[in-house]
Enzyme design. Structure first.
Site, PDB file in Angstrom:
ATOM      1  N   GLY A 165       0.786  -1.225   0.000  1.00 38.60           N
ATOM      2  CA  GLY A 165       0.000   0.000   0.000  1.00 38.60           C
ATOM      3  C   GLY A 165       0.819   1.276   0.000  1.00 38.60           C
ATOM      4  O   GLY A 165       0.259   2.369   0.009  1.00 38.60           O
ATOM      5  N   HIS A 208     -10.456  -7.455  -4.568  1.00 38.08           N
ATOM      6  CA  HIS A 208      -9.032  -7.800  -4.627  1.00 38.08           C
ATOM      7  C   HIS A 208      -8.888  -9.289  -4.337  1.00 38.08           C
ATOM      8  O   HIS A 208      -9.145  -9.740  -3.222  1.00 38.08           O
ATOM      9  CB  HIS A 208      -8.264  -6.966  -3.605  1.00 38.08           C
ATOM     10  CG  HIS A 208      -6.786  -7.185  -3.608  1.00 38.08           C
ATOM     11  ND1 HIS A 208      -5.880  -6.160  -3.464  1.00 38.08           N
ATOM     12  CD2 HIS A 208      -6.032  -8.304  -3.711  1.00 38.08           C
ATOM     13  CE1 HIS A 208      -4.649  -6.634  -3.496  1.00 38.08           C
ATOM     14  NE2 HIS A 208      -4.719  -7.949  -3.646  1.00 38.08           N
ATOM     15  N   GLU A 275      -1.622 -11.210  -7.937  1.00 39.44           N
ATOM     16  CA  GLU A 275      -2.762 -10.433  -7.447  1.00 39.44           C
ATOM     17  C   GLU A 275      -3.586  -9.896  -8.614  1.00 39.44           C
ATOM     18  O   GLU A 275      -3.044  -9.398  -9.604  1.00 39.44           O
ATOM     19  CB  GLU A 275      -2.272  -9.290  -6.562  1.00 39.44           C
ATOM     20  CG  GLU A 275      -1.425  -9.781  -5.392  1.00 39.44           C
ATOM     21  CD  GLU A 275      -1.305  -8.785  -4.280  1.00 39.44           C
ATOM     22  OE1 GLU A 275      -1.989  -7.745  -4.339  1.00 39.44           O
ATOM     23  OE2 GLU A 275      -0.529  -9.044  -3.343  1.00 39.44           O
ATOM     24  N   ARG A 297       7.364 -13.226  -3.026  1.00 40.46           N
ATOM     25  CA  ARG A 297       7.678 -13.567  -1.637  1.00 40.46           C
ATOM     26  C   ARG A 297       6.449 -14.215  -1.014  1.00 40.46           C
ATOM     27  O   ARG A 297       5.387 -14.294  -1.634  1.00 40.46           O
ATOM     28  CB  ARG A 297       8.036 -12.302  -0.841  1.00 40.46           C
ATOM     29  CG  ARG A 297       6.953 -11.222  -0.911  1.00 40.46           C
ATOM     30  CD  ARG A 297       7.285  -9.997  -0.095  1.00 40.46           C
ATOM     31  NE  ARG A 297       6.415  -8.873  -0.381  1.00 40.46           N
ATOM     32  CZ  ARG A 297       5.211  -8.676   0.116  1.00 40.46           C
ATOM     33  NH1 ARG A 297       4.696  -9.576   0.926  1.00 40.46           N
ATOM     34  NH2 ARG A 297       4.499  -7.608  -0.186  1.00 40.46           N
TER      35      ARG A 297
END
Length: 673
Positions: A165, A208, A275, A297
């Site tokens: 973010g 999301h 994502e 990661r």
């Protein structure tokens, strides 16, 4: 398998890796900064070495120092955790060049996936849907402004090498672009060392969804299904769950296949997360999905995947890094039940989620069992410092289905209590009961649009029943203390040892005072031994308490004849009451006080809301400023805070310069009286 590994990180992820390594018989080496000398990961590791000062640039971002410790101790591999150097391709290469194993993807794969711009171009070429945008090398303000205008608004500015973010801004008009670009680039430069940005069309009300992928060096790749992370505030994930209540089976399969295709396309090895954002149709059903970014990661929210699959992802990381093949095939991946994770932070939701710091005077968390998991890097008595992320713990729950998992989450939060720095526990309790969460309809912007539904009013009143219980608890505690003192005295039968509050002239009246969100509450009480009349709660009639009894943390009583049971936690100068749905925190204060004259004027000063580092000074002595004009920006806990003039006036003094460290409440800018 390795015999010894070094963990190049801190906090709960370092502790998590240590636990898994110990299970596999692997010795661990921790590194730490001067601020973390007493941290839990230091205490839990087999060996630990200090590598520098408290700021990340002085310690956890020093790849050379970390590698030197690994070589000195004979560690064969380095686990980067998440954050810091975990997505730094140069560090991954340096680890390999030193003859060590980097527990993660190669530097080459990381360069393709670690840059949002490069990853987006790669996905577009591979046929994965992407949101329209600009990922070019030309980063001049004029070019970026021109490209933004061509893409159209609203659009998103994103740090190309960022995450978590940080370095992200939504821009809704051309006139807002330049200022947001400057702020985003500065934040990206401070957090990640690079200020390159990308631009993309902002999808309104998106969901999301991220897909956990794993690949080994033998050509095998698979996905472990999805996590939904749509509950976000300013792009920071607040609640994560698996499986998503939004996806259809067909969409889940398509997104999983796309994620595996991405991993195969770049010869990816180890754990990663692809994502996506998923649009919504007018009827609320899923629309198309678009690639957003790839994290090279393990993610903070990986425990929800572990709980629904029954797998240890850190163990998989270690085995794959040691050269083993993936232990399962795609057909073997099971999905059992529902898991939800929330993060307990030292922050103040009522003050704009301002990060906090200080000693954890009380840290009460639910006991871990088959339904509740706690991942934490601190214990009661530890200190949350200003130098790192203020996360205290991750609270993860599991049950057979989503309604039961939500019930587990609410119960686990009700059992949690944090004293010292302020926390977001009450905010999370409201979140877990909100219809947007319960119905599974929340989108990534909902919290920012409706924050008032989750954060109480600044001076909201206290619930009457909870206040009555807190008062009863204090009265019982006073009586118990009086009896204990009398029992230890030379005259335990003295009438002055009777704990009924009776005193000459006022027939047993006792008065109590509390502070609630800065507001003083004064109450008058009569009675003793669990039977009281309490007056002073707003305009309500006196309440009658009977049968009050405390057993452990439980207080049962009758309020005007209604039998109720509450949880009451008292420690020092703090009492917390919980009825299973909501909580009330109060600070008992002296009944009598001297009123202080208001000396200086807060309207003449700009002070630091918390310890931090000055990154920008926008005012100088003699400058004319308007009310609300930004005069300084400070950075604390990886977050920028804008400090603004309290009124219009002339700047008399500026007491800090860019780069200075400042303490909480320090006067930074003074206006002429």
């Amino acid at each position: 398998m390795f015999s010894k590994i070094l963990i190049a990180n801190r906090g709960e992820i370092a502790c998590r890796v240590i636990r898994t390594a110990r299970k596999l018989g692997i010795r661990t080496v921790a590194v730490y900064s001067e601020a973390d000398a007493d941290a839990q990961h230091v205490r839990q590791a087999d060996e630990a070495y200090c590598i520098g000062g408290p700021r990340p640039q002085e310690s956890y971002l020093r790849g050379d120092a970390i590698i030197a410790v690994a070589q000195k101790t004979g560690a064969q591999a380095i686990h980067p955790g998440y954050g810091f150097l975990s997505e730094n391709a140069d560090f991954a290469d340096a680890v390999a060049d030193a003859g060590l194993v980097f527990i993660g993807p190669s530097g080459a794969s990381m360069r393709k996936m670690g840059s949002k711009a490069g990853a987006k171009d790669l996905m577009h070429a591979a046929g994965v849907p992407v949101v329209p945008g600009y990922t070019g090398e030309d980063q001049s303000p004029a070019t970026l402004q021109r490209e933004a205008d061509a893409i159209g608004y609203p659009l998103m500015i994103k740090a190309a090498h960022g995450g978590g973010g940080k370095g992200m801004r939504i821009v809704r008009s051309s006139a807002e672009f330049a200022a947001n670009l400057e702020s985003c680039q500065r934040e990206a430069r401070n957090a990640f060392g690079r200020d390159r940005v990308l631009l993309e069309r902002y999808v309104e009300k998106p969901r999301h969804i991220e897909i956990q992928v794993f690949a080994d060096a033998h050509g095998h790749a698979l996905h472990l299904n999805e996590r939904e992370c749509s509950a976000q505030r300013r792009y920071q994930k607040v609640l994560e769950e698996s499986p998503s209540p939004f996806l259809t089976p067909q969409l889940r399969d398509a997104m999983g296949q796309a994620a595996v295709m991405a991993a195969r396309a770049i010869d990816y090895v180890n754990a990663g997360t692809v994502e996506f954002i998923v649009g919504q149709q007018a009827d609320g059903k899923p629309g198309g999905f678009y690639f957003m970014e790839i994290n090279t990661r393990l993610q903070v929210e990986h425990p929800v995947t572990e709980l629904v699959t029954g797998l240890d992802l850190v163990e998989w990381q270690l085995r794959v890094a040691a050269g083993e093949a993936l232990p399962l095939t795609q057909q073997d991946i099971a999905q059992n039940g529902h898991a939800i994770e929330v993060r307990l932070y030292a922050e103040d939701p009522e003050a704009g989620f301002l990060p906090g710091s200080g000693k954890l005077e009380r840290l009460r968390l639910p006991a871990a069992d088959a339904h509740v998991r706690i991942d934490s890097g601190v214990v009661e008595g530890d200190t949350v410092t200003i130098f790192y992320d203020p996360m205290i713990a991750k609270l993860i729950v599991w049950d057979r289905d989503r309604p039961r998992a939500l019930a587990r989450l609410r119960d686990a939060l009700a059992q949690s209590d944090i004293a010292g720095p302020k926390s977001n526990v009450e905010f999370l309790e409201r979140l877990a009961r909100h219809p947007a969460i319960v119905d599974g309809t929340i989108d990534t912007g909902y919290l920012d649009r409706h924050l008032d539904e989750f954060v109480p009013a600044e001076h909201g009143g206290a619930d009457a029943d909870l206040l009555l219980v807190a008062t009863t608890s204090r009265l019982l505690a006073q009586e118990r203390a009086t009896r204990d003192a009398a029992g230890a005295s030379n005259d335990p039968t003295s009438p002055w040892a009777i704990a009924d509050g009776w005193r000459l002239g006022h027939g047993g009246q006792r008065s109590l005072a509390f502070l609630h969100r800065g507001q003083r509450i004064e109450l008058r009480t009569h009675g003793s031994n669990g039977a009281y009349r309490i007056e002073g709660i707003a305009d309500a009639a006196p309440a009658h308490i009977s049968g009050a009894r405390i057993e452990g943390d439980s207080l049962s009583l009758r309020i005007d004849g209604r039998a109720r049971r509450f949880t009451v936690l008292e420690q020092g100068r703090r009492v917390v009451v919980h009825d299973g749905t909501q909580r009330l925190g109060l600070e008992p204060v002296a009944m009598y006080r001297h009123e202080q004259a208001s000396g200086g004027s807060g309207a003449d000063r700009v002070t630091a809301p918390m310890p931090g580092r000055v990154v920008v000074v926008r005012a100088a002595p003699g400058d004319k400023v308007e009310a609300g004009q930004e005069v300084m920006v400070i950075e604390a806990m990886k977050m920028e805070l804008s400090l603004k003039a309290p009124r219009a006036g002339t700047v008399a003094e500026v007491r800090a310069a860019s780069g200075d460290f400042v303490e909480a409440d320090a006067v930074l800018v003074a206006l002429e009286a």
